[in-house]
Design an enzyme around this catalytic site. Structure first.
Site, PDB file in Angstrom:
ATOM      1  N   ALA A   1       0.870  -0.970  -0.117  1.00  0.00           N
ATOM      2  CA  ALA A   1      -0.024   0.140   0.471  1.00  0.00           C
ATOM      3  C   ALA A   1       0.700   1.345  -0.448  1.00  0.00           C
ATOM      4  O   ALA A   1       1.934   0.823   0.134  1.00  0.00           O
ATOM      5  CB  ALA A   1      -0.827   0.019   1.560  1.00  0.00           C
ATOM      6  N   ASP A   2       0.319   2.507  -0.650  1.00  0.00           N
ATOM      7  CA  ASP A   2       1.099   3.765  -0.551  1.00  0.00           C
ATOM      8  C   ASP A   2       0.029   4.842   0.446  1.00  0.00           C
ATOM      9  O   ASP A   2      -1.002   4.896  -1.170  1.00  0.00           O
ATOM     10  CB  ASP A   2       2.105   3.645  -1.601  1.00  0.00           C
ATOM     11  N   THR A   3       0.088   5.403   0.963  1.00  0.00           N
ATOM     12  CA  THR A   3      -0.944   6.760   1.608  1.00  0.00           C
ATOM     13  C   THR A   3      -0.090   8.010   0.677  1.00  0.00           C
ATOM     14  O   THR A   3       0.821   8.603   1.497  1.00  0.00           O
ATOM     15  CB  THR A   3      -0.837   6.584   2.640  1.00  0.00           C
TER      16      THR A   3
END
Length: 197
Positions: free
Chosen positions: A69-71
């Site tokens: 994931a990347d935020t």
């Protein structure tokens, strides 16, 4: 099938445990520099994809699924990463003060020998007015320094949030409903789906 979380983030580990998954961590090691002219949504999706494919490449022919994931916090179409120093953090909080911003998280599930699946989730967050003294006090705590946008909604900065539209867990770093749907769709069960077996 073994589930591998391609992240060292304690928030993502806690969120994945919260919805009943057994997994192990194997953090990705990639260059996270945005490309010139790259839009925020394209950036987070590329980051999640690169993290997942980098880690799944360590397990050729093995029965694993890699979740990455990347935020990013986005305001005025600019991506706010993790603050590099006090001045940077102060600038981020000043920009977010009394305004709405978006939190984008891309999640990617990758299996060896299979096409990766990527999903993008967006949440709108509105901050109250933040005084300079309040920003300085917050930056004096350890909380903002490893967080996109320089704040942690699940910590002290929860008091800064006037309103939120969308997934709360997305702002923390892993949108739980979408993550569950993605994993469940590939037959990766959590405790709710295995308890009746």
């Amino acid at each position: 099938m073994e589930l591998i979380l391609a992240s060292a983030s304690p928030r993502r580990r806690e969120l994945l445990q919260q919805i009943g998954y057994q997994y192990r961590c194997d953090p990705a090691d990639i260059d996270e520099t945005p490309r010139e002219g790259e839009k925020p949504d394209a950036y987070v999706q590329r980051m999640a994809l690169e993290k997942a494919t980098e880690v799944v490449g360590r397990y050729p022919g093995q029965n694993v699924a890699v979740l990455a994931a990347d935020t990013s916090v986005v305001i005025d179409d600019d991506v706010l990463g993790k603050p590099v120093d006090h001045f940077d953090g102060l600038g981020m909080l000043a920009r977010l003060s009394a305004r709405r911003h978006s939190v984008l998280t891309a999640i990617c599930l990758c299996l060896p020998e299979a096409e990766p699946e990527v999903r993008l989730v967006s949440t709108e967050v509105e901050f109250i007015q933040l005084s300079r003294a309040l920003c300085e006090a917050y930056l004096a705590t350890p909380e903002p320094w490893d967080k996109a946008g320089g704040y942690a909604i699940q910590g002290l900065a929860g008091a800064f949030v006037r309103s939120i539209e969308g997934s709360y867990s997305n702002v923390v770093g892993l949108p739980l409903a979408e993550t569950w749907q993605l994993l469940s769709g590939l037959g990766i069960a959590n405790v709710l789906e295995t308890s009746g077996e």
